[in-house]
Scaffold this active site. Sequence first.
Site, PDB file in Angstrom:
ATOM      1  N   SER A  33       1.980   1.938  -5.415  1.00  0.00           N
ATOM      2  CA  SER A  33       2.607   1.656  -6.602  1.00  0.00           C
ATOM      3  C   SER A  33       1.577   2.012  -7.914  1.00  0.00           C
ATOM      4  O   SER A  33       1.951   2.239  -8.812  1.00  0.00           O
ATOM      5  CB  SER A  33       2.696   0.241  -6.628  1.00  0.00           C
ATOM      6  OG  SER A  33       1.367  -0.664  -6.343  1.00  0.00           O
ATOM      7  N   ASP A  46      -0.891  11.031  -3.407  1.00  0.00           N
ATOM      8  CA  ASP A  46       0.098   9.947  -3.975  1.00  0.00           C
ATOM      9  C   ASP A  46       0.798  10.157  -5.355  1.00  0.00           C
ATOM     10  O   ASP A  46       1.876  10.027  -5.443  1.00  0.00           O
ATOM     11  CB  ASP A  46      -0.351   8.641  -3.970  1.00  0.00           C
ATOM     12  CG  ASP A  46      -1.861   8.390  -4.571  1.00  0.00           C
ATOM     13  OD1 ASP A  46      -2.212   9.565  -4.842  1.00  0.00           O
ATOM     14  OD2 ASP A  46      -2.402   7.356  -4.442  1.00  0.00           O
ATOM     15  N   GLY A 102       0.868  -1.211  -0.242  1.00  0.00           N
ATOM     16  CA  GLY A 102       0.228   0.045  -0.062  1.00  0.00           C
ATOM     17  C   GLY A 102       1.127   1.359  -0.006  1.00  0.00           C
ATOM     18  O   GLY A 102       0.354   2.291   0.567  1.00  0.00           O
TER      19      GLY A 102
END
Length: 313
Positions: free
Chosen positions: A103, A147, A100
């Site tokens: 990616s 992210d 987690g």
Amino acid sequence: MVSVSAPGKLMLFGEHAVVYGKHCIVTAVDKRLIANLQRSKDISINSMDYKIRNYVLDKLDKLPSELKFVSSSIRYFYDKYRIKGGVSIATGGTLKSSYGLGSSSAIIVCIIKGLAKLFRVPLPNRTLFDVSYKINRLVQGAGSGFDVASAIYGKTLNYVAGGKVIQKVKVKDLPLVIGYTGIKAHTPTIVKEVANRYRENPEYHDDIFDDIDKISLKAKDEIEHKKWRKVGSLMDKNQELLRKLGVSSFKLEEMVNAAKDAGAYGAKLSGAGVGDCMIAIPDGSVEAVKDAIKEAGGQVISIKVNADGVKAN
Ligand code: MEV
């Protein structure tokens, strides 16, 4: 050939609240996703992580689900910039999908950056962010994009959803211990569950998100001043609010409590919750904190943080 690499991420403060327009603090990690791209007749993909060899994307519409981030990125880029030629893409690297650590966003960023370089499309970081964030939303349906920003800019960032704020936190290194629960969390599902609960009781959740926002901003200052004891105590406060949001779990609580009992200044879950990772700020006794996390059933993963953002050559 073009070779691109992008880092994974670790959320330090502000998960979930960031989806509702609040600040979060994220750091890039030294596990990297790598994509090698070269011009070719067809559009084909090789992925070590998914054990896929020479998968040829026909008309860009037959998309195997394991490759949805890769194939959606290719399709979006080809449509937007009207690309004609073929490309062969191979992905690999040390950033596995299991922890987690981001990616999926790293792969989007690698593919878009790589295609831009290969087909000579000028793409400054801000455009790279906007395009990659759009693809991320198309595939996942939810998410703040923290992210994606981390994969592009690297280091440690103060971030607000949609890239309204992308600001470097001035820090060189962070003393962190990271524990993996062994449970893979499905972020979009957890984000949806929080959204359902939010609709039932918006005031309750708004208060929690406001409190988390204050904690994230305070944490940014304390990190910049290397006040690790204070950073740890803010982690504890953030964890309490995440508990109230209902995103912690028995395993996460056990690992967080074990780290605290071993003397950590503070500890919290990192990311969507339920599974994935927890983080702790150790006092002097790093090994004691690591051992305690292992005894609680966690796997200590050794990662360096504050890593560099996307690189291409
Ligand atoms: C998941 O790692 C973090 C969340 O805040 C979702 C997001 O910001 O996209 C829960």
